[in-house]
Design an enzyme around this catalytic site. Structure first.
Site, mmCIF file in Angstrom:
data_model
loop_
_atom_site.group_PDB
_atom_site.id
_atom_site.type_symbol
_atom_site.label_atom_id
_atom_site.label_comp_id
_atom_site.label_asym_id
_atom_site.label_seq_id
_atom_site.Cartn_x
_atom_site.Cartn_y
_atom_site.Cartn_z
ATOM 1 N N HIS A 193 0.866 -1.192 0.000
ATOM 2 C CA HIS A 193 0.000 0.000 0.000
ATOM 3 C C HIS A 193 0.896 1.234 0.000
ATOM 4 C CE1 HIS A 193 -3.780 2.108 1.869
ATOM 5 N NE2 HIS A 193 -3.129 2.907 1.033
ATOM 6 N N ALA B 196 -8.437 11.741 4.146
ATOM 7 C CA ALA B 196 -7.818 12.619 3.156
ATOM 8 C C ALA B 196 -8.277 12.317 1.732
ATOM 9 C CB ALA B 196 -6.298 12.502 3.242
ATOM 10 N N GLN B 197 -9.176 11.349 1.559
ATOM 11 C CA GLN B 197 -9.700 11.030 0.229
ATOM 12 C C GLN B 197 -10.648 12.138 -0.232
ATOM 13 O OE1 GLN B 197 -8.994 8.289 -1.664
ATOM 14 N NE2 GLN B 197 -7.791 7.112 -0.175
ATOM 15 N N HIS C 101 -11.884 2.765 4.906
ATOM 16 C CA HIS C 101 -12.682 3.985 5.002
ATOM 17 C C HIS C 101 -14.153 3.621 5.238
ATOM 18 C CE1 HIS C 101 -9.469 6.818 3.808
ATOM 19 N NE2 HIS C 101 -8.987 5.753 3.190
ATOM 20 N N ARG D 123 -24.514 -0.418 22.183
ATOM 21 C CA ARG D 123 -23.139 -0.360 21.679
ATOM 22 C C ARG D 123 -22.927 -1.452 20.640
ATOM 23 N NH1 ARG D 123 -22.588 0.923 27.107
ATOM 24 N NH2 ARG D 123 -21.567 2.932 27.482
ATOM 25 N N ASP E 137 2.004 3.398 3.198
ATOM 26 C CA ASP E 137 0.937 4.316 2.779
ATOM 27 C C ASP E 137 1.550 5.659 2.396
ATOM 28 O OD1 ASP E 137 -1.619 5.175 2.172
ATOM 29 O OD2 ASP E 137 -2.204 5.579 4.237
ATOM 30 N N ALA F 120 -2.716 12.937 6.293
ATOM 31 C CA ALA F 120 -2.881 12.949 4.837
ATOM 32 C C ALA F 120 -1.925 11.955 4.189
ATOM 33 C CB ALA F 120 -2.638 14.350 4.298
ATOM 34 N N GLY F 121 -1.839 10.783 4.788
ATOM 35 C CA GLY F 121 -0.904 9.784 4.295
ATOM 36 C C GLY F 121 0.399 9.871 5.058
#
EC number: 3.5.1.25
Length: 396
Positions: free
Chosen positions: A61, A142-143, A196, A232, A279, A318-319
């Site tokens: 990744h 951040a996508q 995500h 929950r 990443d 952001a990565g």
């Protein structure tokens, strides 16, 4: 075929370290591994000088590095990223997209195919990882939210028919149509991964059964325990822990997951179910400061400080700007993981997850000669890919 003999090394096999061992390369493959000398008078000698001789690092990744991003849409970007990360011990990688339009996605697949033909000096490309666009909007991180949408059967069938280079696709399994999407990926031999997502435990179990067997960047942009009205619900994190055979990938920079969480993940899942990933975005291997996530012209402006990329409003990371050597170093120093186990998480385990363990991931005769030599602090001395030395620190 050319032969290379690595001598005086501490050779890391899957389950032990051979002190003072010898490794012989013939052509692109490992010919032999031995505790003693190997007779080969025609071989070029590389003296490891007591350093570790390790299987090459496999990053499943990764988005960029060296000032480039795979979403830049150029062959040069792909090649420079591969060359940058080879300096840090990465011998194989799965270039990863960001959430984008279908047109940009197809362009990335075209560029990958051409770059793969030209890649001779960098980490090998083993296939594409598509990250998105089928995500939960609330977990976009951040996508780019403009492109996030539910699985579209006509779209993903078209994309998968367009290229045979897609090896993995990350999506949120709770979305409408995501279970059918997972089944289709599995039927095509593509790994489905959970990412995500706001899924709850029951949705993860259903997804796992149809092929979603990997949790993407564990703890990041995924649900934990949530409360809905008075009840929950366990989330993706708890599900990944409870499903023994589910694999997870970890950004082992010590920031995305601080040391206590790294230790917890290792304690519960173990080295055989954890793949270390960078990443990494374009700022990996670059000075800190302003950068761009995604396409150089249309991507999101971010900044890098204290070893991590951050969104301008500080709402999320952001990565990563990590390199694979840093991952190993972090797991050893911050998570108290033994060296041999940390190496397994960056070599044998990712190879197994991605179905390439027959040829990569361990120093075994007959496998590809993807080898890294490093010192006690995981500083990379030499990177060998398919029997070819592509980086030697003494040359720089």
């Amino acid at each position: 075929m050319k032969r290379i003999k690595i001598i005086n090394g501490r050779i890391i096999t899957p389950y032990r370290i051979i002190d003072g061992g010898t490794l012989l390369i013939k052509g692109t493959s490992i010919e032999a591994v031995s505790e003693g000398d190997i007779y080969a008078t025609d071989a070029e000698i590389i003296d490891a000088e007591g350093k570790y001789v390790s299987p090459g690092f496999i990053d499943i990744h990764i988005h960029g590095g060296g000032g480039h991003d795979f979403m830049d849409g150029t062959v040069n970007a792909f090649l420079k990223i591969a060359e940058t990360h080879a300096k840090y011990g990465t011998t194989s990688m799965f270039p990863t997209t960001l959430t984008c339009s279908k047109a940009d996605l197809l362009k990335s697949l075209d560029v990958y195919a051409e770059a793969n033909k030209q890649n001779t000096m960098g980490a090998q490309f083993l296939g594409m990882h598509l990250e998105g666009p089928y995500f939960a909007l609330a977990q976009s991180g951040a996508q780019d939210p403009r492109y996030i949408r539910n699985p579209d059967i006509e779209e993903y069938k078209e994309v998968l028919a367009y290229s045979n280079d897609i090896k993995r696709w990350s999506a949120a399994p709770e979305l409408e149509g995501a279970i059918e999407f997972g089944r289709y990926l599995k039927s095509k031999g593509v790994l489905a991964a959970i990412a995500h997502t706001d899924a709850i435990y029951e949705e993860v179990v259903e997804a796992f059964e149809v092929g979603y067997t990997l949790a993407t960047h564990f703890y990041s942009a995924m649900s934990g325990v949530t409360r809905r009205n008075t009840y929950r619900y366990a989330g993706v994190i708890e599900a990944a822990y409870l499903i023994d055979s589910m694999d997870i990938e970890v950004i082992g920079d010590g920031i995305h997951m601080p040391p206590p969480l790294l230790k917890l993940a290792y304690k519960i899942k173990g080295a055989d179910h954890i793949a270390l990933i960078t990443d990494a975005m374009r700022a990996a291997g670059m000075p800190e400061g302003d950068s761009i996530l995604g396409n150089i012209d249309t991507g999101t402006k971010v900044f890098v400080e204290n070893g991590v990329a951050i969104m301008p409003d500080r709402s999320s990371f952001a990565g990563s700007v990590a390199t694979t050597d840093r991952l190993v170093r972090t797991m050893i120093k911050m998570a108290d993981v033994p060296l041999i186990e940390a190496i397994r998480m960056i070599s044998k385990t990712p190879a197994t997850i991605m179905g390439v363990a027959d040829t990569k991931g361990s120093l075994v005769a007959g496998k590809d000669a993807d080898i890294v030599i490093f010192d006690d602090n995981i500083n990379i001395q030499t990177t060998i890919i398919n029997g070819k030395v592509v980086y030697n620190a003494s040359d720089f």
